[in-house]
Design a protein around this motif. Structure first.
Motif, PDB file in Angstrom:
ATOM      1  N   ILE A   1       0.859  -1.182   0.000  1.00 31.79           N
ATOM      2  CA  ILE A   1       0.000   0.000   0.000  1.00 31.79           C
ATOM      3  C   ILE A   1       0.896   1.233   0.000  1.00 31.79           C
ATOM      4  O   ILE A   1       1.672   1.442   0.927  1.00 31.79           O
ATOM      5  N   SER A   2       0.809   2.031  -1.047  1.00 36.04           N
ATOM      6  CA  SER A   2       1.672   3.205  -1.173  1.00 36.04           C
ATOM      7  C   SER A   2       1.030   4.467  -0.621  1.00 36.04           C
ATOM      8  O   SER A   2       1.706   5.320  -0.050  1.00 36.04           O
ATOM      9  N   ASP A   3      -0.296   4.583  -0.773  1.00 30.80           N
ATOM     10  CA  ASP A   3      -0.947   5.826  -0.346  1.00 30.80           C
ATOM     11  C   ASP A   3      -2.425   5.569  -0.083  1.00 30.80           C
ATOM     12  O   ASP A   3      -3.063   4.762  -0.788  1.00 30.80           O
ATOM     13  N   VAL A   4      -2.953   6.213   0.929  1.00 29.70           N
ATOM     14  CA  VAL A   4      -4.386   6.194   1.231  1.00 29.70           C
ATOM     15  C   VAL A   4      -4.806   7.634   1.507  1.00 29.70           C
ATOM     16  O   VAL A   4      -4.237   8.293   2.385  1.00 29.70           O
ATOM     17  N   ARG A   5      -5.779   8.118   0.763  1.00 34.08           N
ATOM     18  CA  ARG A   5      -6.250   9.492   0.964  1.00 34.08           C
ATOM     19  C   ARG A   5      -7.745   9.495   1.264  1.00 34.08           C
ATOM     20  O   ARG A   5      -8.513   8.710   0.698  1.00 34.08           O
ATOM     21  N   LEU A   6      -8.124  10.390   2.152  1.00 33.91           N
ATOM     22  CA  LEU A   6      -9.514  10.503   2.568  1.00 33.91           C
ATOM     23  C   LEU A   6     -10.223  11.575   1.748  1.00 33.91           C
ATOM     24  O   LEU A   6      -9.658  12.631   1.464  1.00 33.91           O
ATOM     25  N   HIS A   7     -11.486  11.317   1.381  1.00 36.30           N
ATOM     26  CA  HIS A   7     -12.268  12.262   0.591  1.00 36.30           C
ATOM     27  C   HIS A   7     -13.682  12.358   1.168  1.00 36.30           C
ATOM     28  O   HIS A   7     -14.196  11.423   1.782  1.00 36.30           O
ATOM     29  N   ALA A   8     -14.295  13.504   0.954  1.00 34.47           N
ATOM     30  CA  ALA A   8     -15.698  13.703   1.343  1.00 34.47           C
ATOM     31  C   ALA A   8     -16.530  13.732   0.061  1.00 34.47           C
ATOM     32  O   ALA A   8     -16.394  14.643  -0.763  1.00 34.47           O
TER      33      ALA A   8
ATOM     34  N   LEU B   1      -3.779   3.641  -3.377  1.00 31.59           N
ATOM     35  CA  LEU B   1      -2.814   3.325  -4.422  1.00 31.59           C
ATOM     36  C   LEU B   1      -1.950   2.158  -3.966  1.00 31.59           C
ATOM     37  O   LEU B   1      -1.315   2.207  -2.903  1.00 31.59           O
ATOM     38  N   LEU B   2      -1.930   1.107  -4.767  1.00 28.49           N
ATOM     39  CA  LEU B   2      -1.043  -0.034  -4.538  1.00 28.49           C
ATOM     40  C   LEU B   2       0.090   0.030  -5.559  1.00 28.49           C
ATOM     41  O   LEU B   2      -0.106   0.430  -6.699  1.00 28.49           O
ATOM     42  N   VAL B   3       1.292  -0.349  -5.148  1.00 25.93           N
ATOM     43  CA  VAL B   3       2.428  -0.417  -6.061  1.00 25.93           C
ATOM     44  C   VAL B   3       3.125  -1.766  -5.883  1.00 25.93           C
ATOM     45  O   VAL B   3       3.026  -2.390  -4.821  1.00 25.93           O
TER      46      VAL B   3
END
Length: 345
Positions: free
Chosen positions: A321-328, A338-340
């Motif tokens: 797991i490269s990145d996790v971003r929160l959104h509304a 994002l997986l790499v």
């Protein structure tokens, strides 16, 4: 703010404790070997169990190791090592052996694709799939380990393939795939005239079938990535003729099973993963996990508890797991993930 997990300074359970594994997925290869061994009289625990081990100096942690098979009533376990997932993991496999040996366990390994031995009870199979002779040797190695007999490495040689030059090839052109990264077309016409949309994926490691809108589904390991590309065609024709004697039905979605994630909220992710390619370089998708607040290479967490983790075998072939971003969003919060994949693993 999301960040990385800290490494524990003590084991979660008393050393040697066995607990049910978080991962209940069993690969098609494991099932094949288990059924074959059970036909020889061997008996194994019905569920996957993890063993609490001592300190692993290289990582400074106390791992819970999950052998592929555990012999009933004995401190003996079986590991099935394919050339693709274990090709450069000799030191890791030796470390696992030592951690388990420190608790009184004996590890018997089936080393496919000619992998070198890492333990005295290992069975070395030159072929990428277990033959009848390899299973018989593995059963004998397990019996020796249970009896406490000193181990002896057993080697099973691969039979030479004979390909008829006069027979017209039923394999189509092996061009690079237009829609799947690191994959090649392998269209095959069966003896009955049926045309199959087969695909060689992950740079030659797997044979899959293109299910259209449902993505690629795994059939078997190929391990062609270790061979010269000039030899792929003749080897693949041999393999496909052998496979035609059984079935081209996919055994699972991925090489390790039907789920990319495991954990309490893994089901919330699976419907968005239809186009995931195990041989790709990266994969981005959205998810509706409930309240994540941190992540690490393998897991997304909430208040320190795992919501979903990458399948261990996906991690073994380089995915993280490269990145996790929160959104509304209009319908509530969601995440972009994002997986790499490390191509050198």
């Amino acid at each position: 703010m999301m960040g990385r997990m800290t490494v524990p300074d003590s084991p979660k359970y008393p050393l040697g404790t066995m607990v049910p594994s978080r991962s209940t997925d069993i690969s098609a290869l494991e099932v094949q070997v288990r059924v074959a061994l059970e036909s020889t009289g061997a008996k194994f625990l019905p569920e996957r169990m993890s063993i609490q081990c001592g300190l692993e100096p290289a990582r400074g942690n106390f791992p819970l190791l999950t052998p592929d098979l555990i012999v009933s009533g004995a401190l003996v376990c079986v590991e099935i090592d394919s050339e693709y997932t274990h090709g450069d993991r000799n030191e890791v496999d030796q470390s696992r052996n030592l951690l388990l040996a420190g608790l009184g366990w004996t590890v018997v390994r089936l080393r496919l694709g000619g992998l070198p031995p890492v333990g005295e009870h290992d069975v070395i199979c030159e072929a990428s799939t277990p033959s009848k002779a390899a299973i018989e040797a593995l059963a004998a190695a397990v019996a020796d380990a249970v009896a406490g007999t000193p181990g002896a490495v057993r080697k099973i040689h691969k039979k030479a393939a004979v390909v008829s030059k006069s027979q017209k090839s039923r394999l189509g052109a092996m061009a690079e795939h237009k829609y799947h990264e690191n994959a090649f077309y392998a269209g095959w016409t069966t003896e009955s005239g049926e045309k199959l949309a087969l695909v060689v994926t992950a740079g030659g490691r797997y044979l899959s079938v293109d299910m259209g809108g449902r993505g690629l589904h795994f059939i078997r390991h190929l391990d062609l990535h270790t061979r010269d590309r000039k030899t792929w065609r003749s080897e693949l024709i041999r393999v496909l003729k052998e496979q035609e004697l059984t079935s081209f039905e996919p055994s699972s979605i991925y090489p390790w099973g039907d789920t990319l994630f495991i954990g309490a909220q893994a089901d919330a992710l699976q419907t968005t993963l239809k186009k995931f390619n195990p041989g790709g370089s990266d994969f981005a998708f959205t998810a509706n996990l409930e309240g994540p607040d941190e992540f690490n290479d393998e897991s997304v967490l909430k208040d320190g508890s795992v919501l979903a983790s990458l399948h261990p075998e996906a991690c073994e072939i380089g995915w993280s797991i490269s990145d996790v971003r929160l959104h509304a969003g209009r319908n509530g919060p969601y995440q972009s993930i994002l997986l790499v994949r490390d191509s050198h693993v």
